[in-house]
Write an enzyme that holds these catalytic residues in place. Structure first.
Site, PDB file in Angstrom:
ATOM      1  N   GLU A 164       0.801  -1.221   0.000  1.00 19.66           N
ATOM      2  CA  GLU A 164       0.000   0.000   0.000  1.00 19.66           C
ATOM      3  C   GLU A 164       0.836   1.273   0.000  1.00 19.66           C
ATOM      4  OE1 GLU A 164      -3.940  -1.746   2.290  1.00 19.66           O
ATOM      5  OE2 GLU A 164      -2.367  -0.809   3.479  1.00 19.66           O
TER       6      GLU A 164
ATOM      7  N   ASP B  13     -11.481  -5.961  -2.704  1.00 15.42           N
ATOM      8  CA  ASP B  13     -12.425  -7.070  -2.693  1.00 15.42           C
ATOM      9  C   ASP B  13     -13.794  -6.528  -2.320  1.00 15.42           C
ATOM     10  OD1 ASP B  13     -12.796  -7.777   0.494  1.00 15.42           O
ATOM     11  OD2 ASP B  13     -10.794  -7.012   0.044  1.00 15.42           O
TER      12      ASP B  13
END
Length: 231
Positions: free
Chosen positions: A12, A198
């Site tokens: 990230e 997701d």
């Protein structure tokens, strides 16, 4: 302007770290801080570690040691709204804990005693992020509530339970409410900008690994656009 950007995992923060000029890395209590310049701003990039305790500890160190003027928490999240898809971006209007329950003492579900029920993101940062999103053509960018807990939401029953607690919940993840609570205590403006890796409850353990890099790229590109517009 000194801006802090926080991400939990290497995936990230890696892309943004590679963009920093004059980068200097410092490790404190197992947390990685990278100082550098990007689009005219002094940026402090924090790799916080996963979960609320790591996020709270590292954000406290960040605010005490580097004293940023604004905080942006980036990274991935699980989508909770039916209209969202993997790769879409959620801008926080409010952040809440979804695994705190002191309702027996007349607190709202998710409310930490002594704290507000939710932590409001800075309106100017939200508006700026929303303005930047208008340039996006292939990615849906929305604003709304993000909820945080120390669980990865792969169980449909747990997903349904959390949906039943909060109206208009757009995304869940594992750090944002801790970051927001610390910023609230220090009175430092913040916003959470998360790309969806997701859709919660739908084969989360598979799609997370598959789409994490895509979500990180979308989130990083969006952060850079916001930094360019910050005055």
């Amino acid at each position: 302007m000194r801006i802090a950007v926080i991400g939990a995992m290497e995936e990230e923060v890696r892309i943004l770290r590679d963009k920093l000029e004059q980068a200097e890395i410092e490790s404190v209590a197992g947390c990685e801080f990278t100082k550098g310049m990007l689009v005219g701003h002094e940026v402090i990039l924090l790799k916080s570690g996963i979960g609320k305790v790591n996020a709270a500890m590292s954000t406290t160190i960040l605010l005490e040691r580097y004293q940023p003027e604004k905080v942006i928490n980036t990274g991935s999240a699980g989508g909770f709204h039916h209209a969202l898809n993997v790769g879409d971006v959620v801008i926080s209007t409010e952040v809440r804990h979804h695994d705190v329950d002191v309702t027996a003492f007349n607190y709202e579900y998710g409310q930490v005693p002594g704290m507000p029920p939710g932590f409001k993101a800075d309106k100017e940062l939200v508006a700026l992020a929303e303005q930047c999103m208008k340039e996006e053509e292939n990615i849906q960018v929305v604003k709304g509530m993000i909820a945080t807990g120390d669980s990865f939401m792969s169980d449909p029953n747990r997903v349904a339970a959390i949906r039943g607690k909060f109206e208009n919940l757009y995304a869940v993840e594992m750090e944002a409410a801790a970051v927001a609570q610390v910023c609230h205590q220090y009175n430092v403006p913040f916003v959470i900008i998360r790309a969806l890796s997701d859709i919660a409850g739908k084969e989360s353990n598979v799609s997370f690994d598959q789409f994490l890099d895509q979500a990180a790229l979308h989130s990083t590109n969006f952060i850079v656009k916001v930094l360019k517009e910050l005055k």
